[in-house]
Design a protein around this motif. Structure first.
Motif, short mmCIF file in Angstrom:
data_model
loop_
_atom_site.label_atom_id
_atom_site.label_comp_id
_atom_site.label_asym_id
_atom_site.label_seq_id
_atom_site.Cartn_x
_atom_site.Cartn_y
_atom_site.Cartn_z
N LEU A 80 -15.10 -27.69 -49.91
CA LEU A 80 -15.26 -27.41 -51.36
C LEU A 80 -13.75 -27.43 -51.90
N PHE A 81 -12.96 -26.39 -51.46
CA PHE A 81 -11.81 -26.06 -52.04
C PHE A 81 -10.69 -27.18 -51.64
N LEU A 82 -10.53 -27.53 -50.56
CA LEU A 82 -9.56 -28.18 -50.02
C LEU A 82 -9.74 -29.64 -49.91
N GLY A 83 -11.12 -30.08 -50.21
CA GLY A 83 -11.35 -31.55 -50.25
C GLY A 83 -11.09 -32.18 -48.89
N PHE A 84 -11.08 -33.38 -48.88
CA PHE A 84 -10.95 -33.97 -47.56
C PHE A 84 -9.44 -34.30 -46.95
N ARG A 85 -8.55 -33.69 -47.67
CA ARG A 85 -7.26 -33.75 -47.25
C ARG A 85 -6.64 -32.50 -46.60
N ASP B 296 0.30 -23.31 -44.63
CA ASP B 296 1.28 -23.56 -45.90
C ASP B 296 0.39 -23.51 -47.12
N VAL B 297 -0.63 -24.67 -46.88
CA VAL B 297 -1.49 -24.98 -48.19
C VAL B 297 -2.34 -23.72 -48.45
N VAL B 298 -2.85 -23.02 -47.63
CA VAL B 298 -3.90 -21.79 -47.59
C VAL B 298 -3.04 -20.78 -48.49
N LEU B 299 -1.85 -20.71 -48.20
CA LEU B 299 -0.83 -19.80 -48.60
C LEU B 299 -0.07 -19.88 -49.76
N THR B 300 -0.09 -21.21 -50.17
CA THR B 300 0.97 -21.31 -51.45
C THR B 300 0.45 -22.26 -52.55
N THR B 301 -0.86 -22.58 -52.13
CA THR B 301 -1.57 -23.48 -53.38
C THR B 301 -2.71 -22.56 -53.93
N PRO B 302 -3.01 -23.10 -55.14
CA PRO B 302 -4.18 -21.98 -55.84
C PRO B 302 -5.53 -22.55 -55.19
N PRO B 303 -5.73 -23.85 -54.55
CA PRO B 303 -7.17 -24.15 -53.98
C PRO B 303 -6.98 -23.30 -52.42
N GLY B 304 -6.03 -23.18 -51.95
CA GLY B 304 -5.79 -22.57 -50.60
C GLY B 304 -5.89 -20.92 -50.85
N LEU B 305 -5.29 -20.62 -51.96
CA LEU B 305 -5.60 -19.18 -52.04
C LEU B 305 -6.94 -18.77 -52.27
N LEU B 306 -7.69 -19.52 -53.09
CA LEU B 306 -9.27 -19.14 -53.45
C LEU B 306 -10.06 -19.70 -52.22
N THR C 222 -12.65 -15.05 -46.69
CA THR C 222 -12.48 -13.59 -46.41
C THR C 222 -13.55 -12.83 -46.65
N VAL C 223 -14.08 -12.90 -48.05
CA VAL C 223 -15.31 -12.16 -48.45
C VAL C 223 -16.76 -12.71 -47.55
N VAL C 224 -16.77 -14.00 -47.51
CA VAL C 224 -18.23 -14.44 -46.84
C VAL C 224 -17.69 -13.95 -45.31
N GLY C 225 -16.67 -14.00 -44.60
CA GLY C 225 -16.42 -13.43 -43.25
C GLY C 225 -16.65 -12.06 -43.04
#
Length: 262
Positions: free
Chosen positions: A141-146, A156-166, A172-175
């Motif tokens: 949903l957030f990172l697509g198929f790339r 790097d993607v998770v911590l530095t991009t808006p989709p990654g942070l979302l 985190t909430v779901v977990g």
């Protein structure tokens, strides 16, 4: 100590005791004492858990799924209560003054295959599977198929991009919700099923009632165990060698303080 009776017909009469933060501290102190008294047993069960985590990480790397290592590592502690059955048995025997030997402990662990604890194992693994599935869904949903092909690129993607942070925030909430549900259902039910011949539904309901009636101390216990478990993953899962047995022993002692069976 205030108690609430749970009428289970012909089953043992279970009473939920009121807990305080001092009970949580005492449970961890008793858990640490049991680990120090029987370190070989603790390290054995902790090694099974740690090696299981390392095996999963190696297999994910082998199948070119390194970006799944972090989600799996974070969700891996969810199956800790089931792995800790042997530790509950050690604490039970120690508390009752019974002999503790490899034969006796392992025989009791294997005997659980014929009891209701096997159904609880299914519940634990099912929620772990839900955790993994929702991680894959949120990634799509957030990172697509790339999705990055390497662990470093994924971080790097998770911590530095808006989709990654979302993705990180929602995941985190779901977990946290899934972990809370699993903790509520298993923290008391696992040792209860080892200690008494009750059905797994009764054990789960008793566990839930215990958490609901004692939210602050029970959730404090869960948060502390979760924090220690996550921190212990950092040095190649090696911290689990100590964290798992101490947490397992502590869970038994918290259960004994929380539940009185007559």
């Amino acid at each position: 100590m205030e108690q609430q009776a749970l009428d289970r017909g012909t089953l043992p009469k279970l009473q939920i005791n009121r807990l305080r933060m001092d009970d949580v501290k005492a449970a961890f102190a008793d858990g640490w004492r049991d680990f120090r008294s029987y370190p070989t047993f603790g390290l054995f069960f902790g090694a099974i858990y740690a090696l299981g985590g390392l095996f999963i990480a190696v297999m994910l790397t082998y199948y070119h799924l390194p970006w799944m290592i972090i989600p799996v590592a974070i969700g891996f502690p969810l199956i800790g209560p089931f792995v800790a059955v042997g530790l509950y048995e050690i604490s039970r025997r120690n508390q009752k003054g019974e002999a503790i030997s490899w034969k006796a402990v392992l025989a009791e662990v294997f005997r659980q295959r014929e009891r209701q604890l096997s159904w609880m194992a299914f519940v634990v693994l099912f929620i772990f599977w839900i955790w993994i599935y929702q991680v894959r869904l949120l990634m799509a949903l957030f990172l697509g198929f790339r999705i990055p092909a390497t662990l470093d690129a994924f971080v790097d993607v998770v911590l530095t991009t808006p989709p990654g942070l979302l993705f990180l925030t929602v995941g985190t909430v779901v977990g946290a919700v899934l972990a809370t549900i699993l903790f509520t259902a298993t923290v008391i039910s696992m040792p209860l099923l080892l200690d008494h011949d009750v059905d797994f539904v009764t054990a789960m309901l008793t566990s839930m009632r215990t958490v609901i009636d004692n939210p602050a101390p029970m959730l404090a216990f869960g948060v502390f165990v979760a924090a220690l478990s996550i921190l212990s993953l950092i040095p190649l899962f090696l911290g689990l060698l100590v964290v798992l047995p101490v947490a397992g022993h502590a869970t038994w002692h918290l259960y004994r303080r929380a539940i009185t069976a007559t």
